[in-house]
Scaffold this active site. Structure first.
Site, PDB file in Angstrom:
ATOM      1  CB  CYS A 226      15.835  -9.806 -29.556  1.00  9.22           C
ATOM      2  SG  CYS A 226      16.062  -9.393 -27.818  1.00  9.22           S
TER       3      CYS A 226
ATOM      4  CG  HIS B 255       8.053   3.359  -7.440  1.00  8.31           C
ATOM      5  ND1 HIS B 255       7.702   3.292  -6.106  1.00  8.31           N
ATOM      6  CD2 HIS B 255       9.055   4.279  -7.508  1.00  8.31           C
ATOM      7  CE1 HIS B 255       8.462   4.122  -5.403  1.00  8.31           C
ATOM      8  NE2 HIS B 255       9.282   4.734  -6.218  1.00  8.31           N
TER       9      HIS B 255
ATOM     10  CB  CYS C   2      12.541 -10.421 -26.097  1.00  6.91           C
ATOM     11  SG  CYS C   2      12.321  -9.194 -27.369  1.00  6.91           S
TER      12      CYS C   2
ATOM     13  CG  ASN D 146       0.205   2.783  -5.182  1.00  5.38           C
ATOM     14  OD1 ASN D 146       1.157   2.751  -4.403  1.00  5.38           O
ATOM     15  ND2 ASN D 146      -0.985   3.205  -4.826  1.00  5.38           N
TER      16      ASN D 146
ATOM     17  CG  ASN E 136      -0.738   7.254   6.615  1.00  4.40           C
ATOM     18  OD1 ASN E 136      -1.060   6.257   7.259  1.00  4.40           O
ATOM     19  ND2 ASN E 136       0.272   7.239   5.766  1.00  4.40           N
ATOM     20  CB  VAL E 137      -4.730   4.571   8.916  1.00  5.51           C
ATOM     21  CG1 VAL E 137      -5.898   4.437   7.961  1.00  5.51           C
ATOM     22  CG2 VAL E 137      -3.540   3.744   8.440  1.00  5.51           C
ATOM     23  CD  GLU E 138       0.889   3.698  10.942  1.00  2.00           C
ATOM     24  OE1 GLU E 138       0.293   2.978  11.739  1.00  2.00           O
ATOM     25  OE2 GLU E 138       1.967   3.402  10.412  1.00  2.00           O
TER      26      GLU E 138
END
Ligand code: OAD
Length: 244
Positions: A147, A116, A145, A99, A210-212
């Site tokens: 630059c 990530h 930026c 996340n 997990n929910v599944e």
């Protein structure tokens, strides 16, 4: 939950956790896949890759700005908080997340391996300078930026490599842990999805929350079907027994 897991939770000294978008779902952050998921109505190839960014940086920045606003408006939930508590009581504890929402840090976790990236950070694609407070406005929809290079969000897009030092640490942790918890991830995006499998190969007990059921389910020792905000605090309570 099996008796084997209960007794492991009471004695375990080395734990690795891999989290995905599902852990933040109860905070109100949309997931990517499944019903209502971001990728069911948006195209990753138009928003989450470098070519798309170079073609239309304004569009991609607007999307990240929108997500940043959602993430600022929500709070860490009971699962994030329970993981921050686990870090305090388990001698060797590694939290790996896919996340970018910063919610683990906001819940009090200190040591987080962000595979990530993080939506709060950005960097210049020309000189590499990092920024932590990029503001997008109607008048300035693309940040530059000093630059003159374009600044991009510090997130990993499709086709890009994960930050190698962070990934190496994650691999090391999965190789030495006794228990790995894979929480709220569909486990389809590699290389992150390979980490629970590596842990299992190295003798770790692997539990999915997990929910599944997911693509990982056939390979784990246990799947606990339930909401992260309920299951993770319950695991923490068992871990705390006999450790006071
Ligand atoms: P996904 O959206 O693919 O999967 C979310 C998972 O969370 C699903 O398996 C849901 O069933 C589960 N879930 C939903 N609510 C839950 C709850 N309350 N408790 C427990 N589980 C719940 O998200 P990720 O697996 O994180 O990559 O996706 C991996 C990567 O794909 C993301 O990091 C992102 C995306 O493209 C990049 O941006 C590079």
């Amino acid at each position: 939950m099996t008796e084997k897991l209960k007794s492991l939770l009471k004695s375990v000294q080395s734990v690795c956790v891999l989290t995905g978008a599902g852990i933040s779902a109860e905070s109100g952050v949309p997931t990517f896949r499944g019903e209502g998921g971001l990728w069911s109505r948006l195209k990753p190839e138009e928003l989450a890759n470098f070519d798309a960014f170079m073609k239309n940086p304004e569009n991609v920045w607007a999307w990240y700005q929108h997500r940043k606003e959602i993430m600022h408006s929500v709070q860490p939930n009971a699962a994030h908080k329970a993981l921050a508590e686990m870090e305090k009581i388990i001698p060797d504890f590694t939290l790996i997340t896919q996340n970018i929402d910063n919610l683990h840090y906001r819940a009090g976790s200190k040591n987080v391996l962000e595979l990530h990236g993080n939506i709060e950070r950005s960097y210049c694609i020309k000189c590499g300078k990092y920024y932590s407070d990029v503001q997008i406005t109607k008048e300035k929809p693309i940040p530059y930026c000093e630059c003159s290079g374009i600044i991009r969000p510090d997130v990993v897009w499709f086709g890009e490599n994960l930050p190698i030092d962070v990934f190496d640490k994650a691999v090391e942790a999965t190789r030495r842990c006794e228990l790995l918890l894979s929480i709220g991830t569909s486990a389809v995006v590699y290389p992150a999805a390979g980490l629970p499998l590596q842990a299992k190969e190295h003798g770790s007990y692997v539990v999915e929350i997990n929910v599944e059921y997911t693509e990982l389910s056939p390979y784990v020792n246990e799947t606990i079907i339930g909401r992260a905000g309920e299951v993770v605090p319950a695991l923490l309570e068992i871990m705390k027994e006999e450790r006071q």
